[in-house]
Design an enzyme around this catalytic site. Structure first.
Site, short mmCIF file in Angstrom:
data_model
loop_
_atom_site.label_atom_id
_atom_site.label_comp_id
_atom_site.label_asym_id
_atom_site.label_seq_id
_atom_site.Cartn_x
_atom_site.Cartn_y
_atom_site.Cartn_z
N GLU A 156 0.85 -1.19 0.00
CA GLU A 156 0.00 0.00 0.00
C GLU A 156 0.89 1.24 0.00
OE1 GLU A 156 -0.33 -2.13 2.92
OE2 GLU A 156 -1.76 -3.46 1.96
N GLN A 194 11.66 -2.54 3.41
CA GLN A 194 12.56 -3.55 3.98
C GLN A 194 11.79 -4.47 4.91
OE1 GLN A 194 15.69 -2.75 7.05
NE2 GLN A 194 17.05 -3.44 5.41
N GLN A 217 -1.58 -15.77 -2.12
CA GLN A 217 -2.06 -14.74 -3.04
C GLN A 217 -1.04 -14.44 -4.13
OE1 GLN A 217 -2.96 -11.42 -0.47
NE2 GLN A 217 -0.87 -10.68 -0.43
#
EC number: 3.5.4.13
Length: 189
Positions: free
Chosen positions: A138, A157, A181
């Site tokens: 996101e 990271q 996913q």
């Protein structure tokens, strides 16, 4: 819980396919010689890359954002080397890397300072024990200007923490909804 070093990350990538594809060292220059935002193994973490698949938030359909009943029309799909996020908006993407997290490990992911210093915040929830898949990223553009995200370069990271005790129930055991996913994954309930 102890943080894991570059040696452990390299060993787990080689013997358990924990990260695929895997860069055993920091990569700072592209194959064609351009400077890039670094990715790969660092002292106590792994810098992940953003793939070239994006979902850019739009209010064109004037819907309400509801995590329990998310409307896919809230996003515009985009594929390319550079994603432009509108001012005060956000986008979703996925990692180039596919992860397989060991049962004794939990990760925490933090955005790279290169982006944070430009007002671009990267948010990723922890990778739970025995979770596997591409990570949905996101990106929030907190600035009043359009912001660029570069595909196939470092964006965040991942820090790996190993417990001194194996968890009773892993993400896989409870059938987590984001298990395995692929691609950019929208909210599920």
């Amino acid at each position: 819980m102890t943080i894991k070093s570059d040696k452990w990350i390299r060993r787990m990538a080689a013997s358990h396919n924990m990260i695929e594809p895997f860069a055993p060292d920091q990569v700072r220059v592209s194959e064609d010689g351009r400077k890039i935002v670094s990715y790969g193994t660092s002292s106590y973490g792994y810098d992940i890359r953003c793939a070239d698949e994006f979902k850019i938030f739009t209010n064109i359909n004037s819907t309400i954002v509801d995590p329990k009943n998310f409307d896919e029309k809230s996003f515009v799909d985009f594929k390319g080397d550079v994603c432009i996020i509108p001012p005060n908006s956000f986008a979703l993407a996925r990692t180039v890397e596919y992860f397989r997290i060991p049962r004794s490990v939990l990760t925490v992911c933090l955005g790279k300072s290169t982006y944070a210093r430009c007002g671009i915040i990267v948010n990723v929830t922890p990778f739970e024990p025995e979770w596997e898949g591409h990570v949905t990223l996101e990106f929030s553009n907190t600035t009043p200007l359009p912001a660029k995200i570069y595909a196939n370069e470092g964006v965040a990271q991942v820090l790996f923490f190993e417990s001194d005790e194996i968890c009773e129930t892993s993400y896989a055991d409870r059938g987590g909804k984001y298990q395995g996913q692929h691609g950019v994954t929208l909210p599920k309930t």
